[in-house]
Design an enzyme around this catalytic site. Structure first.
Site, PDB file in Angstrom:
ATOM      1  N   HIS A   1      10.928 -22.949   9.653  1.00  0.00           N
ATOM      2  CA  HIS A   1       9.867 -23.576  10.452  1.00  0.00           C
ATOM      3  C   HIS A   1       8.474 -23.439   9.843  1.00  0.00           C
ATOM      4  O   HIS A   1       7.628 -24.300  10.071  1.00  0.00           O
ATOM      5  CB  HIS A   1       9.835 -22.970  11.865  1.00  0.00           C
ATOM      6  CG  HIS A   1      11.012 -23.365  12.703  1.00  0.00           C
ATOM      7  ND1 HIS A   1      11.114 -23.057  14.045  1.00  0.00           N
ATOM      8  CD2 HIS A   1      12.143 -24.050  12.386  1.00  0.00           C
ATOM      9  CE1 HIS A   1      12.251 -23.532  14.526  1.00  0.00           C
ATOM     10  NE2 HIS A   1      12.904 -24.133  13.534  1.00  0.00           N
TER      11      HIS A   1
ATOM     12  N   HIS B   1       8.087 -29.816  11.286  1.00  0.00           N
ATOM     13  CA  HIS B   1       7.465 -28.568  10.830  1.00  0.00           C
ATOM     14  C   HIS B   1       6.523 -28.815   9.648  1.00  0.00           C
ATOM     15  O   HIS B   1       5.538 -28.095   9.480  1.00  0.00           O
ATOM     16  CB  HIS B   1       8.535 -27.543  10.467  1.00  0.00           C
ATOM     17  CG  HIS B   1       9.464 -27.250  11.600  1.00  0.00           C
ATOM     18  ND1 HIS B   1       9.043 -26.641  12.754  1.00  0.00           N
ATOM     19  CD2 HIS B   1      10.784 -27.536  11.778  1.00  0.00           C
ATOM     20  CE1 HIS B   1      10.066 -26.535  13.590  1.00  0.00           C
ATOM     21  NE2 HIS B   1      11.134 -27.079  13.020  1.00  0.00           N
TER      22      HIS B   1
ATOM     23  N   CYS C   1       3.300  -2.867   4.051  1.00  0.00           N
ATOM     24  CA  CYS C   1       2.420  -1.738   4.359  1.00  0.00           C
ATOM     25  C   CYS C   1       3.171  -0.911   5.393  1.00  0.00           C
ATOM     26  O   CYS C   1       4.375  -1.110   5.588  1.00  0.00           O
ATOM     27  CB  CYS C   1       1.022  -2.190   4.793  1.00  0.00           C
ATOM     28  SG  CYS C   1       0.908  -3.032   6.373  1.00  0.00           S
TER      29      CYS C   1
ATOM     30  N   THR D   1       3.125  -0.749   8.754  1.00  0.00           N
ATOM     31  CA  THR D   1       3.670  -1.576   9.835  1.00  0.00           C
ATOM     32  C   THR D   1       3.942  -3.011   9.405  1.00  0.00           C
ATOM     33  O   THR D   1       4.658  -3.738  10.104  1.00  0.00           O
ATOM     34  CB  THR D   1       2.665  -1.661  10.991  1.00  0.00           C
ATOM     35  OG1 THR D   1       1.449  -2.244  10.474  1.00  0.00           O
ATOM     36  CG2 THR D   1       2.378  -0.296  11.582  1.00  0.00           C
TER      37      THR D   1
ATOM     38  N   ASP E   1       0.870  -1.182   0.000  1.00  0.00           N
ATOM     39  CA  ASP E   1       0.000   0.000   0.000  1.00  0.00           C
ATOM     40  C   ASP E   1       0.909   1.233   0.000  1.00  0.00           C
ATOM     41  O   ASP E   1       2.138   1.126  -0.173  1.00  0.00           O
ATOM     42  CB  ASP E   1      -0.989  -0.045   1.174  1.00  0.00           C
ATOM     43  CG  ASP E   1      -0.356   0.250   2.531  1.00  0.00           C
ATOM     44  OD1 ASP E   1       0.890   0.367   2.606  1.00  0.00           O
ATOM     45  OD2 ASP E   1      -1.106   0.360   3.514  1.00  0.00           O
TER      46      ASP E   1
HETATM   47  C1  RB5 Z   1      -1.872   3.017   6.261  1.00  0.00           C
HETATM   48  O1  RB5 Z   1      -1.889   4.304   6.777  1.00  0.00           O
HETATM   49  C2  RB5 Z   1      -1.486   2.019   7.339  1.00  0.00           C
HETATM   50  O2  RB5 Z   1      -2.539   1.857   8.226  1.00  0.00           O
HETATM   51  C3  RB5 Z   1      -1.098   0.714   6.717  1.00  0.00           C
HETATM   52  O3  RB5 Z   1      -0.030   0.918   5.844  1.00  0.00           O
HETATM   53  C4  RB5 Z   1      -0.653  -0.369   7.663  1.00  0.00           C
HETATM   54  O4  RB5 Z   1       0.318   0.095   8.546  1.00  0.00           O
HETATM   55  C5  RB5 Z   1      -1.738  -1.112   8.335  1.00  0.00           C
HETATM   56  O5  RB5 Z   1      -1.521  -2.073   9.063  1.00  0.00           O
END
Ligand code: RB5
Length: 147
Positions: free
Chosen positions: A101, A136, A68, A70, A11
């Site tokens: 694993h 595993h 993304c 996080t 994203d």
């Molecule tokens: C987008 O702002 C953010 O929420 C997304 O990239 C991600 O971190 C969601 O888990």
């Protein structure tokens, strides 16, 4: 992990890291399938997990990279697809263990969490580490059954 085409998607939160990783992968001779997003505008990460699942399921790529902000949202979305075993990693150790694993076929990282050198290190380890199998394999098989 085989040297087949590597799919990558993100994203907007992972877009900058995606572009840097694509450059690095291509410089190392890998075939890369870029599934987007194609700019910094806000998009919804589940859509890119869906594109990754279609690419892996359709045989267009042997493994994938999802990003993304996080790494959390897109890994949750990815693991709703039975053909994906998506591992959110933070360092070389978690990258290695995700292959040894869990036989992860998708590595997930946070574009707002990891710097490029750490992300490249995670990716290098992920791509060169083979699944250990044995006990595993039994556990991974249990995750492949619906219901
Ligand atoms: C987008 O702002 C953010 O929420 C997304 O990239 C991600 O971190 C969601 O888990």
């Amino acid at each position: 992990m085989s040297a087949a085409t590597i799919a990558i998607a993100s994203d907007h939160g992972g877009y900058d890291l995606k572009q840097l990783l694509i450059d690095d992968l291509k410089a190392k001779g890998h075939e890369v399938l870029d599934l987007g997003t194609n700019g910094p505008d806000s998009v919804d990460y589940p859509d890119y997990a869906d594109l990754m699942a279609a690419a892996i399921k359709g045989g267009k790529a042997g493994c994938g990279i999802l990003l993304c902000g996080t790494g959390i949202g897109i890994s949750i979305a990815a693991n709703r697809h039975p053909e994906l075993r998506a591992a959110l990693v933070h360092d070389a150790l978690t990258a290695r263990l995700s292959r040894l694993h869990n036989d992860a076929n998708v590595i997930v990282m946070g574009g707002r969490i990891l710097g490029i050198e750490l992300a490249k290190d995670c990716l290098d380890v992920f791509l060169k580490t083979e699944f250990e199998g044995g006990r595993h394999a039994r556990r991974v098989a249990k995750m492949s059954h619906a219901g």
